[in-house]
Design an enzyme around this catalytic site. Structure first.
Site, PDB file in Angstrom:
ATOM      1  N   TYR A  28       0.833  -1.208   0.000  1.00 35.15           N
ATOM      2  CA  TYR A  28       0.000   0.000   0.000  1.00 35.15           C
ATOM      3  C   TYR A  28       0.865   1.254   0.000  1.00 35.15           C
ATOM      4  O   TYR A  28       0.648   2.184  -0.796  1.00 35.15           O
ATOM      5  CB  TYR A  28      -0.925   0.002   1.220  1.00 35.15           C
ATOM      6  CG  TYR A  28      -1.569   1.346   1.485  1.00 35.15           C
ATOM      7  CD1 TYR A  28      -2.545   1.854   0.615  1.00 35.15           C
ATOM      8  CD2 TYR A  28      -1.189   2.127   2.577  1.00 35.15           C
ATOM      9  CE1 TYR A  28      -3.119   3.095   0.839  1.00 35.15           C
ATOM     10  CE2 TYR A  28      -1.773   3.358   2.806  1.00 35.15           C
ATOM     11  CZ  TYR A  28      -2.734   3.839   1.941  1.00 35.15           C
ATOM     12  OH  TYR A  28      -3.293   5.078   2.158  1.00 35.15           O
TER      13      TYR A  28
ATOM     14  N   LYS B 188       1.172   4.222  -2.949  1.00 34.25           N
ATOM     15  CA  LYS B 188       0.903   5.637  -2.684  1.00 34.25           C
ATOM     16  C   LYS B 188       2.119   6.486  -3.049  1.00 34.25           C
ATOM     17  O   LYS B 188       1.978   7.598  -3.584  1.00 34.25           O
ATOM     18  CB  LYS B 188       0.529   5.849  -1.209  1.00 34.25           C
ATOM     19  CG  LYS B 188      -0.775   5.204  -0.786  1.00 34.25           C
ATOM     20  CD  LYS B 188      -1.970   5.773  -1.531  1.00 34.25           C
ATOM     21  CE  LYS B 188      -2.383   7.152  -1.062  1.00 34.25           C
ATOM     22  NZ  LYS B 188      -3.621   7.629  -1.705  1.00 34.25           N
TER      23      LYS B 188
END
Length: 377
Positions: free
Chosen positions: A158, A162
């Protein structure tokens, strides 16, 4: 500078942060021409909340997948400002890695390309503190800022997605548009977000209820963090959008990233949960279930079991070493650069944010008790 008469697209508008951004845009004193709320799904509660605002600004609900190019082309037609908050958050490894990359990175890059083709002027990306860290060594950061030097290492998928998506957004700042102006982008790196409707806070409330109204100790007391209230991080997006339309401020904000916090107290995650729920009778466990080193060994063991079972069954541990590092590393950041460059100031004080969140927790407790009891049957 106001947003009056403009058309704004908000992605992830059915989610925790996205719906708050949409509500604040609809509440603007000088109405926008249109707010387009884009997401794959909207709960009945969210749609009801939008309807209750009775705003004179046109609200258009757009249900579709951010990976669908044809859908995005329709979504950005005539749009001046894109606020891109859509993403998949996953810290346990529940979501396939390719899906995370396709949505968080591929979806962002596709939205950027289509925005440029359709002459969108401004693009604000909702980034994350996890773009920075903490790193795998758990190096602490106290009251850091955009100029702080920190050794970033590979982490959660994750966090990697990002980081890559934010890079894509900022690199495109300044590209020429058809009307002779240039594309303006920025990224807002949010702290952990709390407030009414937080799915993460709701999970902790459930755990506390099952633990006789005592929050689990998920982080050591020394691991200070500074969460941000959902109404304040949403407000930062609105203020950044206004600055992008202001010739006097746009030069400072373009191509920049900003840490967005507020005046919430610096506490560990567990103690912050307790601060929000103590007036409702919640306590918090005094210490971790076992020494942190032993917890890391336990997490490693679970990861090994998960790896060995992978060919036969998918087992995702409830804890892993990276999550333990995230929860137990002191990691706080200042919002002073955002205040200086585009006038960000928290819309809600800590006391008001705490009261609003506390009222929401009190409202959901009866339904959560009933839900948890139904699972036992």
């Amino acid at each position: 500078m106001s947003l009056a008469g403009l058309k704004c697209l908000v992605t992830g508008a059915g989610g925790f942060l996205g719906r708050t951004i949409v509500c604040q845009l609809l509440e603007e004193g000088e109405k926008l021409a249109e707010v387009r709320a884009l997401d794959k799904a909207f709960s009945a509660e969210t749609l009801q909340h939008f309807g209750d605002l009775k705003s004179s600004t046109l609200l258009t609900i757009m249900k579709g997948d951010i990976r669908d190019a044809a859908f995005l082309r329709e979504a950005v037609q005539g749009i001046t400002i894109v606020i891109h908050s859509a993403c998949v958050i996953d810290t346990l490894g529940l979501v396939d890695k390719q899906v995370l990359w396709d949505i968080n990175v591929g979806g962002t890059q596709q939205l950027l390309e289509i925005s440029l083709l359709h002459d969108v002027k401004c693009f604000i990306y909702t980034s994350s503190l996890e773009v920075t860290g903490p790193n795998h060594k758990g190096d602490p950061m106290y009251n850091g800022d955009e100029y702080s030097i920190y050794h970033v290492t590979a982490g959660f998928t994750y966090a990697e997605t990002k980081r890559e998506a934010e890079k894509s957004v900022l690199e495109l700042d300044g590209l020429p548009l058809k009307d002779g102006s240039s594309f303006v982008t920025c990224a807002l790196r949010s702290m952990y977000i709390f407030g009414e409707g937080s799915p993460f806070l709701l999970k902790h409330v459930d755990e506390g209820i099952l633990n006789h109204k005592v929050f689990l100790r998920i982080s050591r007391k020394e691991a200070l963090v500074n969460p941000v209230y959902v109404g304040n991080i949403a407000w930062a997006h609105i203020q950044a959008a206004k600055a992008m339309r202001n010739p006097a401020k746009v030069r400072q904000i373009r191509g920049q990233f900003y840490y967005i916090s507020d005046d919430s107290p610096h506490l560990s995650y567990a103690d912050f949960n307790h601060e929000l729920g103590k007036e409702l009778g919640f306590g918090v466990e005094p210490k971790l279930a076992m020494p942190l080193t032993m917890l890391y060994c336990y997490a490693l063991l679970l990861e090994i079991v998960s790896f060995l079972l992978w060919p036969f069954v998918r087992y995702v541990p409830v804890i892993n070493r990276q999550l333990l590092t995230l929860l137990n590393t002191p990691f706080t950041f200042s919002y002073k650069k955002a205040q200086r460059d585009f006038g960000y100031t928290p819309r809600y004080s800590w006391e008001e944010a705490k009261q609003r969140t506390g009222r929401w927790i009190a409202e959901v407790i009866p339904s959560r008790i009933a839900y948890l009891k139904s699972k036992e049957v």
